[in-house]
Design an enzyme around this catalytic site. Structure first.
Site, PDB file in Angstrom:
ATOM      1  N   GLU A  58       0.828  -1.219   0.000  1.00  0.00           N
ATOM      2  CA  GLU A  58       0.000   0.000   0.000  1.00  0.00           C
ATOM      3  C   GLU A  58       0.855   1.259   0.000  1.00  0.00           C
ATOM      4  O   GLU A  58       0.501   2.260   0.622  1.00  0.00           O
ATOM      5  CB  GLU A  58      -0.936   0.037   1.223  1.00  0.00           C
ATOM      6  CG  GLU A  58      -2.133  -0.825   1.113  1.00  0.00           C
ATOM      7  CD  GLU A  58      -2.787  -0.713  -0.236  1.00  0.00           C
ATOM      8  OE1 GLU A  58      -2.856   0.402  -0.777  1.00  0.00           O
ATOM      9  OE2 GLU A  58      -3.186  -1.755  -0.761  1.00  0.00           O
TER      10      GLU A  58
HETATM   11  C1  LIG Z   1       2.555  -9.706   0.165  1.00  0.00           C
HETATM   12  C2  LIG Z   1       2.337  -8.571  -0.766  1.00  0.00           C
HETATM   13  C3  LIG Z   1       1.040  -8.221  -1.113  1.00  0.00           C
HETATM   14  C4  LIG Z   1       0.816  -7.187  -2.021  1.00  0.00           C
HETATM   15  N1  LIG Z   1      -0.465  -6.908  -2.446  1.00  0.00           N
HETATM   16  C5  LIG Z   1      -0.641  -6.078  -3.511  1.00  0.00           C
HETATM   17  C6  LIG Z   1      -1.916  -5.945  -4.144  1.00  0.00           C
HETATM   18  O1  LIG Z   1      -2.906  -6.510  -3.697  1.00  0.00           O
HETATM   19  N2  LIG Z   1      -2.016  -5.178  -5.253  1.00  0.00           N
HETATM   20  C7  LIG Z   1      -0.941  -4.526  -5.784  1.00  0.00           C
HETATM   21  O2  LIG Z   1      -1.086  -3.876  -6.793  1.00  0.00           O
HETATM   22  N3  LIG Z   1       0.281  -4.602  -5.183  1.00  0.00           N
HETATM   23  C8  LIG Z   1       0.450  -5.370  -4.083  1.00  0.00           C
HETATM   24  N4  LIG Z   1       1.686  -5.494  -3.490  1.00  0.00           N
HETATM   25  C9  LIG Z   1       2.785  -4.705  -4.017  1.00  0.00           C
HETATM   26  C10 LIG Z   1       3.245  -3.613  -3.063  1.00  0.00           C
HETATM   27  O3  LIG Z   1       2.282  -2.600  -2.953  1.00  0.00           O
HETATM   28  C11 LIG Z   1       4.609  -3.111  -3.561  1.00  0.00           C
HETATM   29  O4  LIG Z   1       5.533  -4.164  -3.339  1.00  0.00           O
HETATM   30  C12 LIG Z   1       5.065  -1.850  -2.878  1.00  0.00           C
HETATM   31  O5  LIG Z   1       4.228  -0.767  -3.210  1.00  0.00           O
HETATM   32  C13 LIG Z   1       6.501  -1.478  -3.251  1.00  0.00           C
HETATM   33  O6  LIG Z   1       6.732  -1.599  -4.615  1.00  0.00           O
HETATM   34  P1  LIG Z   1       7.980  -2.454  -5.145  1.00  0.00           P
HETATM   35  O7  LIG Z   1       7.937  -3.770  -4.456  1.00  0.00           O
HETATM   36  O8  LIG Z   1       7.987  -2.439  -6.601  1.00  0.00           O
HETATM   37  O9  LIG Z   1       9.240  -1.688  -4.588  1.00  0.00           O
HETATM   38  P2  LIG Z   1       9.969  -0.472  -5.325  1.00  0.00           P
HETATM   39  O10 LIG Z   1       8.973   0.493  -5.807  1.00  0.00           O
HETATM   40  O11 LIG Z   1      10.943  -1.003  -6.301  1.00  0.00           O
HETATM   41  O12 LIG Z   1      10.765   0.189  -4.118  1.00  0.00           O
HETATM   42  C14 LIG Z   1      11.998  -0.357  -3.591  1.00  0.00           C
HETATM   43  C15 LIG Z   1      12.475   0.532  -2.457  1.00  0.00           C
HETATM   44  O13 LIG Z   1      12.745   1.848  -2.958  1.00  0.00           O
HETATM   45  C16 LIG Z   1      12.063   2.818  -2.198  1.00  0.00           C
HETATM   46  N5  LIG Z   1      11.655   3.931  -3.044  1.00  0.00           N
HETATM   47  C17 LIG Z   1      11.055   3.890  -4.240  1.00  0.00           C
HETATM   48  N6  LIG Z   1      10.824   5.119  -4.704  1.00  0.00           N
HETATM   49  C18 LIG Z   1      11.272   5.980  -3.761  1.00  0.00           C
HETATM   50  C19 LIG Z   1      11.300   7.395  -3.620  1.00  0.00           C
HETATM   51  N7  LIG Z   1      10.788   8.185  -4.555  1.00  0.00           N
HETATM   52  N8  LIG Z   1      11.835   7.908  -2.501  1.00  0.00           N
HETATM   53  C20 LIG Z   1      12.328   7.120  -1.536  1.00  0.00           C
HETATM   54  N9  LIG Z   1      12.343   5.778  -1.609  1.00  0.00           N
HETATM   55  C21 LIG Z   1      11.799   5.219  -2.701  1.00  0.00           C
HETATM   56  C22 LIG Z   1      10.850   2.085  -1.632  1.00  0.00           C
HETATM   57  O14 LIG Z   1      10.354   2.719  -0.466  1.00  0.00           O
HETATM   58  C23 LIG Z   1      11.449   0.718  -1.352  1.00  0.00           C
HETATM   59  O15 LIG Z   1      12.088   0.719  -0.105  1.00  0.00           O
HETATM   60  C24 LIG Z   1       1.923  -6.478  -2.551  1.00  0.00           C
HETATM   61  C25 LIG Z   1       3.223  -6.812  -2.160  1.00  0.00           C
HETATM   62  C26 LIG Z   1       3.429  -7.860  -1.312  1.00  0.00           C
HETATM   63  C27 LIG Z   1       4.844  -8.238  -0.964  1.00  0.00           C
END
Ligand SMILES: Cc1cc2nc3c(=O)[nH]c(=O)nc-3n(C[C@H](O)[C@H](O)[C@H](O)COP(=O)(O)OP(=O)(O)OC[C@H]3O[C@@H](n4cnc5c(N)ncnc54)[C@H](O)[C@@H]3O)c2cc1C
Length: 600
Positions: A443
């Protein structure tokens, strides 16, 4: 085996004594008839359902997990999940706060949120199946066409079908502007959708006949970036004009993620192959439509960690009273036993009280915010609706990030109370830690919540929303500050209020010079503001406890005595971390960016 007792007494304290929900309901014609007895009866029944039906499945569900049949793309949830969900639907729980126009019961959101706290304590992974549906319901309710609403809302509201939110793709999570899933118009008002989504919670399962996926995708002529994203409704099974189920749509589960926690919630990799969907809201305005769902979900995630904090606390207390180890440094407290129960040791108490103080303030914050949400939606006065909406917007990232960070600290402390046994699965404590960890990530990660708070909610509107909240705090400080018995709470609260004002101004000035300063300070800043909100709520709760204890004289109700002790613990042991947080927030960008990337 872990235990769970719904915290009805504290819920009632928050609802009826702290925020006085039914007084506020009287100003909202749609809720004016909801009285104290109705609220309490719903909580009691909801608590029973959570403790007796959902909680017993928590450990077994975690051990068993979900299973994907790769041939059929169907997912089997753990034993008992489907039956518990059927009971949930039969009991009308899904419809509690839904619109009566679509078969809902029209009860206030704040009551629904309290039920969700208990369900999350009982079993976070199970609760995500109905939880996600509720977000889909909200999004469709706000942005769906009349036809979409008529077809899908009654089924989502009853819980007969569940919903998902499909944003994330392998190469993008935070930065949805990068997403690639494509939607092409078919010329008949529908769209052909192709792409891949990952990490989709409750993305496939066997608990209902149909799953309604809300999918973000790009139209052919869409501008690049986040301005070119549209939202589509993609049912697992097509729905015929008469409401019956048609053929299978081209959206399939290709895999399930193997996760650290919430193992019994199916986190699906979804493939869309010529899936047919309909547009929700305006073309290229999908993020706005999805934000309705994401905001609901962000409050929901805060509630997840609140639920885990509470259940972990309850079990840690029971263990600490039972487990005998060592003697108190000041001499035996249970001389008749071989050793003292570990609850005599100051640091064990510190861990327990930390969890308790976070749970009780978290509950107060969630209830306060959910009531604001009811006002935002249902208050007849436009000015009240707007000020409530502003406060919900300000508090949402705080609930999401502060409560989930606290939930991680609290569940970890509660596991620690069990010593080595906490690390062993059968005690159930390590599951709470594992389950709590995801809440800081999905989220929108907690870093992203912090950027939202400082960048968008505070600096971008010149502190208007924060100042409005500050005025509430100042009014309380002025009133309560007249009382001698409130000085210990009011003085640190007022002091922190001043410091937040100064810190906000300073960060705003720095951000003018270099916007990266926001990123350098935001996480610390959110925690400081989170404490300001908690201190305000704790001071108010302490004042009620003082008043009740005065009335009760020689036979005080232990509930209020404990409330006062917990408030004092919060002010003495938890709030002071703001001093170091303010220092680190002020330390700025240089210590983070000075080192060249090549040196990492
Ligand atoms: C168990 C689970 C359930 C989930 N359920 C859903 C779901 O139902 N629907 C859905 O669509 N998604 C879902 N997700 C996805 C989840 O919302 C994302 O994993 C999350 O938003 C982070 O995206 P990412 O994993 O691509 O990380 P990334 O976006 O690649 O981020 C990696 C790191 O970089 C940091 N970062 C990125 N941009 C910035 C910035 N501008 N400034 C500072 N730091 C930054 C982030 O905080 C993080 O620490 C789920 C994930 C999991 C693991």
């Amino acid at each position: 085996m872990p235990q769970y007792n719904p915290p009805l007494r504290d819920l009632q304290f928050v609802l009826h004594e702290l925020v006085q929900v039914t007084e506020t309901f009287k100003d909202m014609p749609v809720h004016a008839e909801v009285d104290v007895d109705t609220v309490n009866a719903i909580l009691e029944e909801g608590g029973k359902f959570a403790a007796q039906v959902v909680f017993p499945l928590n450990r077994s569900g975690d051990e068993e997990g979900c299973t994907l049949d790769k041939a059929t793309h169907e997912v089997r949830t753990p034993k008992g999940y489907k039956e518990a969900y059927a009971q949930y639907v039969a009991g009308g729980w899904a419809a509690l706060s839904c619109d009566p126009a679509y078969g809902g019961q029209g009860l206030p959101h704040v009551v629904n949120q309290c039920i969700y706290e208990m369900l999350n304590s009982a079993n976070q992974a199970w609760t995500m199946y109905p939880g996600l549906s509720h977000g889909a319901y909200e999004s469709l309710h706000a942005h769906g066409t009349p036809e979409q609403k008529a077809t899908y809302l009654p089924k989502l509201s009853s819980g007969e079908w569940t919903g998902t939110m499909c944003l994330t793709e392998p190469h993008c999570g935070t930065d949805l502007g990068l997403l690639r899933t494509k939607a092409e118009p078919l010329g008949d008002g529908t769209y052909k959708i192709n792409g891949a989504k990952i990490f989709i919670s409750a993305g496939e399962h066997d608990m209902v006949d149909n799953i309604i996926h809300l999918v973000l995708a790009r139209l052919p002529d869409a501008p690049s970036g986040s301005k070119g994203i549209s939202l589509f409704l993609v049912p697992k099974f097509h729905v015929n004009a008469d409401g019956s189920l048609g053929g299978r749509n081209g959206i399939f589960c290709a895999g399930l993620e193997h996760k650290m926690g919430i193992t019994s919630n199916a986190t699906a990799q979804l493939v869309l192959e010529d899936a047919v969907g309909t547009l929700v809201g305006q073309p290229n305005k999908g993020l706005a439509a999805m934000f309705v769902m994401m905001n609901a979900a962000r409050l929901g995630v805060g509630m997840q960690s609140l639920g885990l904090t509470e259940v972990a606390y309850q079990n840690a207390v029971a263990y600490a009273k039972d487990r005998l180890q060592m003697r108190a440094l000041s001499g035996p407290k249970a001389p008749e036993k071989a050793a003292d129960p570990i609850i005599v040791h100051p640091d064990v108490r510190k861990m327990l009280l930390t969890a308790r103080a976070y749970a009780e303030a978290g509950r107060a914050l969630c209830v306060h915010t959910a009531l604001m949400l009811d006002q935002e939606i249902s208050h007849p006065d436009e000015a009240v609706r707007q000020s409530s909406a502003d406060e919900v917007a300000l508090l949402t990232p705080i609930i999401k990030a502060f409560l989930t960070d606290n939930g991680w600290i609290a569940t970890s402390h509660c596991m620690q109370v069990f010593g080595g046994h906490g690390y062993i699965r059968e005690w159930g404590m390590e599951q709470y830690v594992r389950d709590a960890r995801i809440n800081m990530i999905y989220e929108g990660t907690n870093t992203i919540q912090s950027l939202d708070l400082l960048g968008r909610k505070v600096l971008a509107d010149n502190g208007k929303k924060l100042k409005a909240f500050g005025r509430k705090v100042a009014e309380f400080v002025e009133d309560a500050g007249l009382r001698d018995d409130m000085q210990e709470f009011v003085n640190p609260l007022a002091d922190l209020g001043d410091k937040v004002t100064k810190l906000t101004t300073e960060l705003g000035m720095k951000a003018f010079g270099n916007p990266d300063e926001v990123g350098a300070a935001a996480v610390d800043y959110l925690r400081v503001v989170g404490h300001l909100v908690f201190a305000y709520l704790w001071a108010r709760m302490a004042m009620i406890a003082l008043d009740r204890l005065k009335e009760q004289g020689a036979s005080p109700d232990p509930f209020y005595v404990a409330k006062l002790h917990t408030a004092r613990f919060y002010f003495a042991k938890l709030l002071p971390e703001t001093a170091s947080l303010i220092r680190t927030a002020r330390a700025g960008l240089a210590p983070l960016m000075a080192m060249d990337e090549s040196m990492f």
